[in-house]
Motif scaffolding. Sequence first.
Motif, PDB file in Angstrom:
ATOM      1  N   ILE A 316       1.032  -5.857  -2.606  1.00 21.04           N
ATOM      2  CA  ILE A 316       0.306  -4.533  -2.644  1.00 21.04           C
ATOM      3  C   ILE A 316      -0.354  -4.076  -1.485  1.00 21.04           C
ATOM      4  N   ALA A 317      -1.111  -5.474  -0.424  1.00 25.60           N
ATOM      5  CA  ALA A 317      -0.917  -4.246   0.830  1.00 25.60           C
ATOM      6  C   ALA A 317      -0.184  -3.866   1.782  1.00 25.60           C
ATOM      7  N   ASP A 318       1.089  -4.944   1.234  1.00 23.47           N
ATOM      8  CA  ASP A 318       1.951  -3.976   2.026  1.00 23.47           C
ATOM      9  C   ASP A 318       1.979  -3.091   1.563  1.00 23.47           C
ATOM     10  N   LYS A 319       2.632  -2.570   0.486  1.00 23.62           N
ATOM     11  CA  LYS A 319       2.975  -1.203  -0.446  1.00 23.62           C
ATOM     12  C   LYS A 319       1.755  -0.316   0.228  1.00 23.62           C
ATOM     13  N   GLU A 320       0.597  -0.706  -0.141  1.00 25.76           N
ATOM     14  CA  GLU A 320      -0.455   0.229   0.330  1.00 25.76           C
ATOM     15  C   GLU A 320      -0.397   0.793   1.350  1.00 25.76           C
ATOM     16  N   GLU A 321       0.117  -0.185   2.959  1.00 25.17           N
ATOM     17  CA  GLU A 321      -0.354  -0.326   4.381  1.00 25.17           C
ATOM     18  C   GLU A 321       1.047   1.587   4.065  1.00 25.17           C
ATOM     19  N   ILE A 322       2.161   1.391   3.918  1.00 24.99           N
ATOM     20  CA  ILE A 322       3.169   1.623   3.911  1.00 24.99           C
ATOM     21  C   ILE A 322       2.683   3.455   3.068  1.00 24.99           C
ATOM     22  N   PHE A 323       2.362   2.826   2.075  1.00 28.76           N
ATOM     23  CA  PHE A 323       2.295   4.199   1.389  1.00 28.76           C
ATOM     24  C   PHE A 323       0.785   5.566   1.605  1.00 28.76           C
ATOM     25  N   PHE A 324      -0.354   4.953   2.451  1.00 29.15           N
ATOM     26  CA  PHE A 324      -0.826   5.478   2.960  1.00 29.15           C
ATOM     27  C   PHE A 324      -0.419   6.294   5.246  1.00 29.15           C
ATOM     28  N   LYS A 325       0.209   4.844   4.664  1.00 35.32           N
ATOM     29  CA  LYS A 325       0.198   5.940   6.343  1.00 35.32           C
ATOM     30  C   LYS A 325       1.666   6.918   6.228  1.00 35.32           C
ATOM     31  N   LYS A 326       1.851   7.391   5.603  1.00 37.59           N
ATOM     32  CA  LYS A 326       3.217   8.115   4.741  1.00 37.59           C
ATOM     33  C   LYS A 326       2.709   9.397   4.038  1.00 37.59           C
ATOM     34  N   LEU A 327       1.027   9.195   3.638  1.00 42.40           N
ATOM     35  CA  LEU A 327       0.290   9.603   2.731  1.00 42.40           C
ATOM     36  C   LEU A 327      -0.585  10.863   3.641  1.00 42.40           C
ATOM     37  N   ARG A 328      -0.597   9.410   4.679  1.00 46.51           N
ATOM     38  CA  ARG A 328      -1.402  10.322   6.068  1.00 46.51           C
ATOM     39  C   ARG A 328      -0.370  11.493   6.604  1.00 46.51           C
ATOM     40  N   LYS A 329       0.591  11.082   6.991  1.00 47.65           N
ATOM     41  CA  LYS A 329       1.359  12.225   7.790  1.00 47.65           C
ATOM     42  C   LYS A 329       1.605  13.559   6.659  1.00 47.65           C
TER      43      LYS A 329
END
Length: 332
Positions: A316-329
């Motif tokens: 879950i942590a791996d998925k959320e890290e990828i997700f929030f980096k995409k959202l920030r961008k």
Amino acid sequence: MEINFTHHQSAHCENGVISNLMKHHGFQVSEPMAFGIGSGLLFCHIPFLMVNHAPAFTYRALPGIIFKRFAKRVGIKIKREKFKSPAKAKAVLDKNLENNNPVGLQVGVYNLVYFPDEYRFHFNAHNLVVYGKENDTYLISDPVMEEVTTLTDKQLEKVRFAKGAFAPKGHIYYPVDFPKELDLEKAIVKGIKHTCKDMLAPVPVLGVKGIRYTAKLIRKWPKKKGVKKANHYLGQIVRMQEEIGTGGGGFRYIFAAFLQESSKILKKPELSELSKEMTLIGDSWRDFAVDASRIYKNRSAKDDAYNHVATQLEAIADKEEIFFKKLRKAIK
């Protein structure tokens, strides 16, 4: 004294109070929009704070912070008061009701008589609206309940002055000043940026790093704390996620709905796609909660059950890290 107030049920209490009070004052703000603009989404392990004899875990910003951020970002002013004296707290509440002003209250859950017994435990950060009074009975709009309800004078005093962590101290709050229109576009961007900052923070107990840190703890608990305490601590994580949070999936579904709504307001279709991704992450949190609950209810058939749920959290942590980096961008 009964104010013409419309009750809307919500998934979570503080977001529901914000949404219901805003609608009462003529602003159509949904629960997900209140939550997202208020940067409510979080993960934090608070090792020094014990709740029900276990370390605290939170999937949301601290009580009151969501409304505070929401108000600042959309340009409304809120009045807040806490009290040492129950009599003074009651007088201020009654004065607002006389002035036809529904108010938000922070209360303890344990003595809320209309809650089912299984939901009544020592948690002092619940929120509700009082919209009237008949004799010595207050009219209550609790956003997590399907219908409006009531509390007597004494019952309300007991929950307003509950003891323990996050003691409410009679906390009352309500909006007092509004702009002509809410600038949702700017508020949404600020809310998203703040959430991304929190979830990607370089702090061991916060955001994505906090999820990974919690996974490490879960692996150690059975040997370090013993199975009984390890089960209790694991139960705390799930209770904070699914029951205290009442957002389901640690509020990930509410945040997904916020992104869906925001994609139309900001005319950013990529937010709609990210909304679907966050819904799937919410499903992963739910799967974790189900497997973890089997362990502490002694129903797990897995030999290496603690390591299994720890691995789920790390994924879950791996998925959320990828997700929030995409959202920030996406929001730049």
